[in-house]
Design a protein around this motif. Structure first.
Motif, PDB file in Angstrom:
ATOM      1  N   MET A   1      -1.365 -90.272 -39.623  1.00  0.00           N
ATOM      2  CA  MET A   1      -1.513 -91.570 -38.185  1.00  0.00           C
ATOM      3  C   MET A   1      -1.388 -92.627 -38.999  1.00  0.00           C
ATOM      4  SD  MET A   1      -4.428 -89.567 -35.903  1.00  0.00           S
ATOM      5  CE  MET A   1      -5.019 -87.996 -35.345  1.00  0.00           C
ATOM      6  N   VAL A   2      -1.179 -93.099 -37.760  1.00  0.00           N
ATOM      7  CA  VAL A   2      -0.893 -95.057 -38.278  1.00  0.00           C
ATOM      8  C   VAL A   2      -1.746 -95.331 -37.926  1.00  0.00           C
ATOM      9  CG1 VAL A   2       0.536 -96.926 -38.556  1.00  0.00           C
ATOM     10  CG2 VAL A   2       1.537 -94.932 -39.092  1.00  0.00           C
ATOM     11  N   PHE A   3      -2.496 -96.448 -38.552  1.00  0.00           N
ATOM     12  CA  PHE A   3      -3.745 -97.542 -37.579  1.00  0.00           C
ATOM     13  C   PHE A   3      -3.115 -98.987 -37.684  1.00  0.00           C
ATOM     14  CE2 PHE A   3      -5.537 -93.101 -38.249  1.00  0.00           C
ATOM     15  CZ  PHE A   3      -6.141 -93.299 -37.884  1.00  0.00           C
ATOM     16  N   VAL A   4      -3.573 -99.745 -36.834  1.00  0.00           N
ATOM     17  CA  VAL A   4      -3.167-100.954 -36.840  1.00  0.00           C
ATOM     18  C   VAL A   4      -4.799-101.847 -37.099  1.00  0.00           C
ATOM     19  CG1 VAL A   4      -2.422-103.079 -35.517  1.00  0.00           C
ATOM     20  CG2 VAL A   4      -1.167-101.076 -35.945  1.00  0.00           C
ATOM     21  N   GLN A   5      -5.169-102.613 -37.246  1.00  0.00           N
ATOM     22  CA  GLN A   5      -5.976-103.511 -37.920  1.00  0.00           C
ATOM     23  C   GLN A   5      -6.494-104.652 -36.126  1.00  0.00           C
ATOM     24  OE1 GLN A   5      -7.484-106.242 -40.871  1.00  0.00           O
ATOM     25  NE2 GLN A   5      -9.616-105.459 -40.897  1.00  0.00           N
ATOM     26  N   PHE A  37     -11.771-103.348 -35.885  1.00  0.00           N
ATOM     27  CA  PHE A  37     -11.453-102.543 -35.982  1.00  0.00           C
ATOM     28  C   PHE A  37     -10.270-101.785 -35.917  1.00  0.00           C
ATOM     29  CE2 PHE A  37     -11.663-104.093 -31.961  1.00  0.00           C
ATOM     30  CZ  PHE A  37     -10.563-102.827 -31.094  1.00  0.00           C
ATOM     31  N   TRP A  38      -9.913-100.853 -36.454  1.00  0.00           N
ATOM     32  CA  TRP A  38      -8.820 -99.763 -36.552  1.00  0.00           C
ATOM     33  C   TRP A  38      -8.822 -98.891 -35.716  1.00  0.00           C
ATOM     34  CZ3 TRP A  38      -5.410-101.362 -40.709  1.00  0.00           C
ATOM     35  CH2 TRP A  38      -6.065-101.973 -41.753  1.00  0.00           C
ATOM     36  N   LEU A  39      -7.230 -98.932 -35.097  1.00  0.00           N
ATOM     37  CA  LEU A  39      -7.151 -98.861 -33.968  1.00  0.00           C
ATOM     38  C   LEU A  39      -5.821 -97.367 -33.889  1.00  0.00           C
ATOM     39  CD1 LEU A  39      -7.713 -97.804 -30.933  1.00  0.00           C
ATOM     40  CD2 LEU A  39      -7.018 -99.852 -29.432  1.00  0.00           C
ATOM     41  N   GLY A  40      -5.558 -95.663 -33.121  1.00  0.00           N
ATOM     42  CA  GLY A  40      -3.996 -95.306 -33.152  1.00  0.00           C
ATOM     43  C   GLY A  40      -3.337 -96.253 -33.445  1.00  0.00           C
ATOM     44  N   ALA A  41      -1.819 -96.334 -33.740  1.00  0.00           N
ATOM     45  CA  ALA A  41      -0.961 -97.474 -32.656  1.00  0.00           C
ATOM     46  C   ALA A  41      -0.459 -96.536 -32.124  1.00  0.00           C
ATOM     47  CB  ALA A  41      -0.280 -97.382 -34.434  1.00  0.00           C
ATOM     48  N   THR A  42      -0.744 -95.220 -31.783  1.00  0.00           N
ATOM     49  CA  THR A  42       0.023 -94.019 -30.836  1.00  0.00           C
ATOM     50  C   THR A  42      -1.161 -93.480 -30.486  1.00  0.00           C
ATOM     51  OG1 THR A  42       0.733 -92.673 -32.086  1.00  0.00           O
ATOM     52  CG2 THR A  42       2.451 -93.839 -31.854  1.00  0.00           C
ATOM     53  N   GLU A  43      -1.157 -93.137 -29.382  1.00  0.00           N
ATOM     54  CA  GLU A  43      -2.192 -92.033 -28.951  1.00  0.00           C
ATOM     55  C   GLU A  43      -2.074 -90.436 -30.251  1.00  0.00           C
ATOM     56  OE1 GLU A  43       1.072 -92.455 -27.396  1.00  0.00           O
ATOM     57  OE2 GLU A  43       1.363 -92.138 -25.781  1.00  0.00           O
ATOM     58  N   VAL A  44      -2.567 -89.740 -30.092  1.00  0.00           N
ATOM     59  CA  VAL A  44      -2.620 -88.280 -30.994  1.00  0.00           C
ATOM     60  C   VAL A  44      -1.582 -87.693 -30.360  1.00  0.00           C
ATOM     61  CG1 VAL A  44      -4.002 -86.470 -31.979  1.00  0.00           C
ATOM     62  CG2 VAL A  44      -4.827 -88.601 -31.599  1.00  0.00           C
ATOM     63  N   GLY A 152       1.187-104.175 -32.111  1.00  0.00           N
ATOM     64  CA  GLY A 152       1.646-103.538 -33.062  1.00  0.00           C
ATOM     65  C   GLY A 152       1.470-102.129 -31.724  1.00  0.00           C
ATOM     66  N   PHE A 153       1.175-102.151 -30.988  1.00  0.00           N
ATOM     67  CA  PHE A 153       0.149-100.894 -30.680  1.00  0.00           C
ATOM     68  C   PHE A 153       1.186-100.632 -29.118  1.00  0.00           C
ATOM     69  CE2 PHE A 153      -3.492-103.403 -31.672  1.00  0.00           C
ATOM     70  CZ  PHE A 153      -4.333-101.431 -32.931  1.00  0.00           C
ATOM     71  N   TYR A 154       1.230 -98.782 -29.514  1.00  0.00           N
ATOM     72  CA  TYR A 154       2.650 -97.920 -28.220  1.00  0.00           C
ATOM     73  C   TYR A 154       1.818 -97.235 -27.499  1.00  0.00           C
ATOM     74  CZ  TYR A 154       5.299 -98.859 -32.053  1.00  0.00           C
ATOM     75  OH  TYR A 154       6.107 -99.747 -33.098  1.00  0.00           O
ATOM     76  N   ASP A 155       2.297 -97.643 -26.180  1.00  0.00           N
ATOM     77  CA  ASP A 155       2.062 -96.274 -25.284  1.00  0.00           C
ATOM     78  C   ASP A 155       0.545 -97.073 -24.078  1.00  0.00           C
ATOM     79  OD1 ASP A 155       4.174 -95.062 -25.487  1.00  0.00           O
ATOM     80  OD2 ASP A 155       3.341 -93.923 -26.855  1.00  0.00           O
ATOM     81  N   LEU A 156       0.392 -98.156 -24.671  1.00  0.00           N
ATOM     82  CA  LEU A 156      -0.601 -98.483 -24.256  1.00  0.00           C
ATOM     83  C   LEU A 156      -1.072 -98.593 -22.541  1.00  0.00           C
ATOM     84  CD1 LEU A 156      -2.460-100.487 -26.343  1.00  0.00           C
ATOM     85  CD2 LEU A 156      -4.058 -98.703 -25.821  1.00  0.00           C
ATOM     86  N   HIS A 157       0.501 -98.832 -21.827  1.00  0.00           N
ATOM     87  CA  HIS A 157       0.147 -98.736 -20.735  1.00  0.00           C
ATOM     88  C   HIS A 157       0.969 -97.577 -20.583  1.00  0.00           C
ATOM     89  CE1 HIS A 157      -0.643-102.730 -19.960  1.00  0.00           C
ATOM     90  NE2 HIS A 157       0.032-102.838 -20.651  1.00  0.00           N
ATOM     91  N   GLY A 158       0.728 -96.000 -20.139  1.00  0.00           N
ATOM     92  CA  GLY A 158       1.933 -95.486 -19.052  1.00  0.00           C
ATOM     93  C   GLY A 158       1.795 -94.320 -20.571  1.00  0.00           C
ATOM     94  N   PHE A 221      -6.090 -89.176 -25.578  1.00  0.00           N
ATOM     95  CA  PHE A 221      -6.416 -89.941 -26.604  1.00  0.00           C
ATOM     96  C   PHE A 221      -5.987 -90.880 -27.617  1.00  0.00           C
ATOM     97  CE2 PHE A 221      -7.000 -86.042 -28.480  1.00  0.00           C
ATOM     98  CZ  PHE A 221      -7.364 -86.644 -30.159  1.00  0.00           C
ATOM     99  N   ARG A 222      -6.944 -92.008 -27.975  1.00  0.00           N
ATOM    100  CA  ARG A 222      -6.291 -91.884 -29.249  1.00  0.00           C
ATOM    101  C   ARG A 222      -7.564 -93.175 -29.984  1.00  0.00           C
ATOM    102  NH1 ARG A 222      -2.388 -96.893 -29.458  1.00  0.00           N
ATOM    103  NH2 ARG A 222      -1.776 -95.904 -27.029  1.00  0.00           N
ATOM    104  N   VAL A 223      -7.497 -92.818 -31.524  1.00  0.00           N
ATOM    105  CA  VAL A 223      -8.636 -92.512 -32.323  1.00  0.00           C
ATOM    106  C   VAL A 223      -8.934 -94.274 -33.093  1.00  0.00           C
ATOM    107  CG1 VAL A 223      -9.288 -91.766 -34.094  1.00  0.00           C
ATOM    108  CG2 VAL A 223      -8.428 -90.620 -32.784  1.00  0.00           C
TER     109      VAL A 223
END
Length: 228
Positions: A1-5, A37-44, A152-158, A221-223
């Motif tokens: 998984m890729v995480f973005v701070q 915090f570190w959040l997944g760049a995409t959904e799982v 740098g986050f993908y798909d937070l919309h839709g 979800f994402r992590v």
């Protein structure tokens, strides 16, 4: 998984009264997130779920394992997070709080979407506002199919709705620091809209709910990763 701070900071959570589609529960209030915090760049994705859990519950598993995993309950997600931690010594994993999710979705913007006042089919996977105007096939698309937001986050919309950590609670009337919804509600908050819903449901501030035992073909979800 890729995480973005995601940096610590302050933002106004909720939506202004004049925002189209706005609901009364989206009362604006200042939120301070005191720690990065570190959040997944995409959904799982389905592949990631399969590697951790050894199975694939997705309704669309015949469409490729880079699609987001869906049809998972909030409780099943907790099992995934526990197993993922065992495979990643020194790290812990959890769902984002509702405030963390919206902060990352906005990425410093104050508009209805991180893309501005509107959302186009070139920016996200969502259902059209009327029959026959869908923005793609009747399913989610592979995670990361559209451009990322400014952070740098993908798909937070839709694409798929995303479970959050929070119970569905009324927003506070005063500024809040590191809020986490806990009020005895039987519902959990989901965010972001999906391929099965219109663009109005993908607004940054839109709150929707499911029971933690619910599953659906547009619910993933994402992590958040801690430690490590």
């Amino acid at each position: 998984m890729v995480f973005v701070q995601v940096p610590a900071g302050r933002f106004v959570m909720g939506s202004p009264p004049e925002e189209p589609g706005r609901e009364p529960q989206e009362r604006q209030h200042e939120v301070r997130l005191s720690r990065p915090f570190w959040l997944g760049a995409t959904e799982v994705t389905q592949r990631q779920w399969q590697l951790v859990m050894g199975s694939n519950p997705s309704h669309f598993q015949d469409q490729g394992d880079q699609l987001p995993v869906e049809s998972v309950t909030w409780f099943e997600v907790q099992g995934f997070l526990e197993r993922l931690a065992k495979l990643s010594p020194g790290s812990r994993f959890r769902l984002p709080t509702e405030a963390e999710w919206e902060y990352a979705c906005r990425a410093g913007t104050t508009s209805a979407y991180s893309t501005g006042a509107t959302l186009s089919p070139a920016q996200a996977r969502f259902e059209g506002l009327s029959k026959g105007t869908a923005t793609g096939p009747a399913r989610p698309l592979p995670a990361g199919s559209f451009p990322p937001n400014a952070w740098g986050f993908y798909d937070l919309h839709g694409n798929v709705w995303e479970w959050t950590r929070d119970e569905h609670c009324p927003y506070p009337s005063e500024p809040a620091t590191d809020p986490a919804g806990s009020c005895g509600s039987t519902l959990r908050v989901i965010r972001g809209g999906s391929w099965h819903y219109g663009a109005d449901s993908a607004r940054c501030a839109l709150r929707y709910t499911h029971r933690p035992q619910d599953r659906g073909f547009s619910l993933g979800f994402r992590v958040v990763r801690e430690g490590g």
